[in-house]
Design an enzyme around this catalytic site. Structure first.
Site, mmCIF file in Angstrom:
data_model
loop_
_atom_site.group_PDB
_atom_site.id
_atom_site.type_symbol
_atom_site.label_atom_id
_atom_site.label_comp_id
_atom_site.label_asym_id
_atom_site.label_seq_id
_atom_site.Cartn_x
_atom_site.Cartn_y
_atom_site.Cartn_z
ATOM 1 N N ASN A 10 0.712 -0.952 -0.042
ATOM 2 C CA ASN A 10 0.000 0.134 -0.347
ATOM 3 C C ASN A 10 1.012 0.857 0.367
ATOM 4 O OD1 ASN A 10 -2.070 2.061 0.651
ATOM 5 N ND2 ASN A 10 -2.110 1.428 2.892
ATOM 6 N N TRP A 11 1.004 1.825 -0.414
ATOM 7 C CA TRP A 11 1.963 3.292 -1.243
ATOM 8 C C TRP A 11 1.034 4.170 -0.921
ATOM 9 C CZ3 TRP A 11 3.720 1.204 -6.337
ATOM 10 C CH2 TRP A 11 4.379 0.268 -6.684
ATOM 11 N N LYS A 12 -0.348 3.973 -0.580
ATOM 12 C CA LYS A 12 -1.088 5.565 0.176
ATOM 13 C C LYS A 12 -0.027 6.698 -0.577
ATOM 14 C CE LYS A 12 -0.442 3.517 4.681
ATOM 15 N NZ LYS A 12 -0.745 4.064 5.688
ATOM 16 N N HIS A 88 -9.598 0.288 4.917
ATOM 17 C CA HIS A 88 -8.714 1.185 5.459
ATOM 18 C C HIS A 88 -8.533 1.824 6.166
ATOM 19 C CE1 HIS A 88 -4.467 2.400 5.920
ATOM 20 N NE2 HIS A 88 -4.115 1.922 5.996
ATOM 21 N N GLU A 90 -7.579 4.514 7.266
ATOM 22 C CA GLU A 90 -7.012 6.333 7.207
ATOM 23 C C GLU A 90 -8.597 6.729 6.575
ATOM 24 O OE1 GLU A 90 -3.310 5.466 5.492
ATOM 25 O OE2 GLU A 90 -2.056 4.861 6.929
ATOM 26 N N GLU A 153 -5.194 -5.156 10.731
ATOM 27 C CA GLU A 153 -5.171 -4.088 10.685
ATOM 28 C C GLU A 153 -4.806 -3.738 11.871
ATOM 29 O OE1 GLU A 153 -2.713 -2.787 6.988
ATOM 30 O OE2 GLU A 153 -5.088 -1.649 7.002
ATOM 31 N N GLY A 159 1.971 2.087 10.637
ATOM 32 C CA GLY A 159 2.593 3.318 10.411
ATOM 33 C C GLY A 159 3.201 3.671 12.094
ATOM 34 N N SER A 190 3.071 -1.740 10.082
ATOM 35 C CA SER A 190 4.212 -1.982 10.756
ATOM 36 C C SER A 190 5.375 -3.130 10.242
ATOM 37 C CB SER A 190 4.574 -1.462 12.428
ATOM 38 O OG SER A 190 4.406 0.000 12.407
ATOM 39 N N GLY A 211 2.094 -1.241 4.470
ATOM 40 C CA GLY A 211 3.213 0.454 4.105
ATOM 41 C C GLY A 211 4.053 0.522 3.733
ATOM 42 N N GLY A 212 4.727 1.400 4.767
ATOM 43 C CA GLY A 212 5.926 1.737 5.025
ATOM 44 C C GLY A 212 7.406 0.978 4.487
#
Ligand code: PEP
Length: 231
Positions: A10-12, A88, A90, A153, A159, A190, A211-212
């Site tokens: 997930n590159w957001k 998600h 967010e 999640e 994150g 994470s 993600g990150g």
């Protein structure tokens, strides 16, 4: 027993990482591990063009209409996406998307032939209050029966650099498995190349939403390497 893991990147709201389309890109499809990338809408076309299995980070359940700035599940499918993220944290937090809306998204995705990855998970306050299973059960019960991929999640792990412990992950995944026995269960929060082994090896973990660490090709390569060794 070998697994067949699904690793989703997930590159957001970030550009596609350097090297995403090179011949040895870790984001490329493989036979041992299912790899799917979720770029911004602006990068969907180039990821699809580069031969990556690609999904949208969001999609509207309506096929078209008066929704300025949005894009529909049907449009994602038409342009060559195979998957979509739904629910998600967010989106739930910043766009107030609730369980009923997420259910509509998942159903719309299934209807057009996309694979929805339905994201669920409790906040830190909910876990501190001992309500994590109640929350997760409520999120799960809103989801249509046809959902085949669920990402657990925990919001407090996304994150933050503070992943859930293997015990917390296995405990929740085993619980989710009792409620959705045929779904693939991804862990997200994470996860990186250092903790991937202990988390992906867990009995009830069928993959990860990353993600990150998915934004750095070298880290993602490390995660894919760990996943490949387990498959
Ligand atoms: C995510 O946003 O789905 C996620 C898991 O992010 P991170 O890996 O950065 O915690």
């Amino acid at each position: 027993m070998p697994k067949h893991l699904l690793i989703a990147a997930n590159w957001k709201m970030n550009p596609a990482p350097a090297g995403f389309d090179t011949p040895d890109s870790p984001y490329r499809p493989r036979t041992d591990v299912d790899v799917v990338v979720f770029p911004t809408f602006l990068d969907l076309e180039k990821c699809i063009g580069a031969g990556l299995v690609t999904g949208g980070q969001w999609g509207d359940p309506k096929p078209s209409g008066a929704a300025t700035g949005d894009i529909s599940m049907a449009m994602l499918k038409d342009m060559g996406c195979s998957s979509v993220l739904c629910g998600h944290s967010e989106r739930r937090k910043y766009h107030h998307e609730d369980n009923a809306f997420v259910a509509e998204q998942v159903q719309a995705a299934l209807d057009v032939g996309l694979m929805p990855i339905a994201c669920i998970g409790e906040t830190e306050e909910e876990r501190s209050a001992g309500k994590e299973k109640e929350i997760v059960q409520r999120q799960l019960s809103a989801l249509p029966d046809g959902v085949t991929v669920i990402a657990y999640e925990p919001v407090w792990a996304i994150g933050t650099g503070k992943n859930a412990t293997p015990e917390q992950v296995e405990n929740m995944h085993a619980f989710i498995r009792t409620l959705r026995p045929s779904a693939r269960l991804l862990y997200g929060g994470s996860l990186n190349e250092k903790n991937a082994q202990e988390l992906l090896a867990l009995r009830d973990v069928d993959g990860a939403l990353v993600g990150g660490a998915s934004l750095k090709a070298a880290s993602f390569r490390g995660i894919i390497g760990v996943a490949g060794d387990l498959c």
